[in-house]
Design an enzyme around this catalytic site. Sequence first.
Site, PDB file in Angstrom:
ATOM      1  N   SER A 136      21.190 -15.251  -1.699  1.00 22.12           N
ATOM      2  CA  SER A 136      20.073 -13.971  -1.315  1.00 22.12           C
ATOM      3  C   SER A 136      20.887 -13.128  -0.223  1.00 22.12           C
ATOM      4  O   SER A 136      21.114 -13.593   0.805  1.00 22.12           O
ATOM      5  CB  SER A 136      18.808 -14.836  -0.731  1.00 22.12           C
ATOM      6  N   LYS A 162      21.027 -12.471  -5.655  1.00 25.03           N
ATOM      7  CA  LYS A 162      19.517 -11.827  -5.504  1.00 25.03           C
ATOM      8  C   LYS A 162      19.609 -10.761  -4.144  1.00 25.03           C
ATOM      9  O   LYS A 162      20.346 -11.139  -3.311  1.00 25.03           O
ATOM     10  CB  LYS A 162      18.601 -12.872  -4.877  1.00 25.03           C
ATOM     11  N   LYS A 164      17.627  -8.013  -1.873  1.00 26.41           N
ATOM     12  CA  LYS A 164      16.670  -7.474  -1.324  1.00 26.41           C
ATOM     13  C   LYS A 164      16.237  -5.885  -1.640  1.00 26.41           C
ATOM     14  O   LYS A 164      17.091  -5.404  -1.416  1.00 26.41           O
ATOM     15  CB  LYS A 164      16.415  -7.542   0.216  1.00 26.41           C
ATOM     16  N   ASP A 189      14.433  -9.218  -4.671  1.00 30.36           N
ATOM     17  CA  ASP A 189      13.198  -9.585  -4.171  1.00 30.36           C
ATOM     18  C   ASP A 189      12.646  -8.448  -3.237  1.00 30.36           C
ATOM     19  O   ASP A 189      13.441  -7.987  -2.297  1.00 30.36           O
ATOM     20  CB  ASP A 189      13.543 -10.659  -3.154  1.00 30.36           C
ATOM     21  N   GLU A 214      11.140 -10.561  -7.957  1.00 27.09           N
ATOM     22  CA  GLU A 214      10.272 -11.405  -7.070  1.00 27.09           C
ATOM     23  C   GLU A 214       9.472 -10.719  -6.100  1.00 27.09           C
ATOM     24  O   GLU A 214       9.912  -9.595  -5.476  1.00 27.09           O
ATOM     25  CB  GLU A 214      11.496 -12.317  -6.046  1.00 27.09           C
ATOM     26  N   ASP A 239       6.427 -15.562  -4.818  1.00 27.67           N
ATOM     27  CA  ASP A 239       6.823 -16.274  -3.766  1.00 27.67           C
ATOM     28  C   ASP A 239       5.540 -16.341  -2.855  1.00 27.67           C
ATOM     29  O   ASP A 239       4.893 -17.231  -2.810  1.00 27.67           O
ATOM     30  CB  ASP A 239       8.150 -15.488  -2.965  1.00 27.67           C
ATOM     31  N   LYS A 263       8.637 -22.913  -2.215  1.00 27.45           N
ATOM     32  CA  LYS A 263       9.412 -23.317  -0.859  1.00 27.45           C
ATOM     33  C   LYS A 263       8.545 -24.378  -0.280  1.00 27.45           C
ATOM     34  O   LYS A 263       7.140 -24.018  -0.235  1.00 27.45           O
ATOM     35  CB  LYS A 263       9.293 -21.978   0.146  1.00 27.45           C
ATOM     36  N   GLY A 291      14.471 -20.287  -0.116  1.00 26.59           N
ATOM     37  CA  GLY A 291      14.863 -20.418   1.127  1.00 26.59           C
ATOM     38  C   GLY A 291      14.251 -19.673   2.391  1.00 26.59           C
ATOM     39  O   GLY A 291      13.372 -18.632   1.984  1.00 26.59           O
TER      40      GLY A 291
END
Length: 369
Positions: A136, A162, A164, A189, A214, A239, A263, A291
């Site tokens: 990520s 991934k 952001k 995400d 996400e 998430d 998670k 994570g």
Amino acid sequence: MIIREVIIRKLEMTMKNPFSTSFGTMHDRQFLVIEVIDEEGNHGYGEGVAFSIPWYTEETTNTSLHMIRDFLVPLLKEKRIQHPDEVNGIFKSIRKNNMAKAAVECAVWDCWAKRQGMTLSEAIGGKKDRIDVGISIGIQRNFHTLEEKINESLNSGFKRIKVKIKPGYDIKLLSEIRDRFPDVPLMADANSAYTLADIELLKELDQFNLTMIEQPLASDDIVDHASLQQQIQTPICLDESILSAEDARKAIQLGSCRVINVKIGRVGGITEAKRIHDVCQESGIPVWCGGMLEAGIGRAHNIALTTLPNFKFPGDTAGSSSYWKHDIISPEVIVEEGTITVPHLNGIGYEVDFSEIEQHCIERIEMHL
Ligand code: OSB
Ligand code: MG
């Protein structure tokens, strides 16, 4: 097994690289290390993964510490625990505070696995000897630095990237990434940065062939996500919205997502994470392990969980060196060709490095039960 002693440590470690998301930037990572000791002298470790600021969920390092010291540990007093799945029930009278619960529960799992002479993966029922790993990448200063990070990550073998995204840092960014890396397994995400008012923009995401998007919408929503999923092709992965197996069941029933990020901290421990795994598996919904920028103890629990069969996508379980100069476990978690080999030692499978822990420890509480 009866837990006789609990040591709560609060640590602060500087991240190798600051990590930015749609909600803020983290330079230093505060977290808790929970150590439990049973009546035979076995030790178990868990990590409290709440951040020092309540921007991902409402918990913080200090609210977790308060919950653990004043409510959760006292509930363990004189409890004869046959199996760590019982801890989830022991904590049921306390609402939410999932990261606090998970920290203690994970320590009990480790302690129990060691007592039984099993790896944590075996104790959980996992089968894999190695797991696939993605990375990520936080929000970067400009496209050039992001491009460098993606190149580095692909060269080190990570199995998917991934990134952001947030409003104003999305369509242009993803199209630049796709121009430069047309075939890389890619996901984005948003950490809840959009609303249904952004529907036209969200529809444009379909052109980028993302494995999933996400948590595009509010952190407590599953209704608008269902309506979004009907209007876009890209699978939605939830998430923040999924805190329990019940949440997972409802989200699946509503059609709010096609994938779930699990998670351990967010859902209150390994037992609840397994339940979510099972609910999803029964409905044909794949999961993967998210994570929380964990240090080694949290990372070790994530690795063990990922050995369950319905963890179908690479996790955000990068190795120690992606986050820390020195991790608090030995050996450190190493990613080779995009995989982590599941450790063979009992319990979490790594030794805790107390000299590192002492260097970063800013508070220590010892409780005798
Ligand atoms: O949403 O998954 C998230 C980091 C901090 C807070 C939330 C998230 C993340 C990550 C990085 O995406 C996960 C990791 O590398 O540990
Ligand atoms: Mg996320």
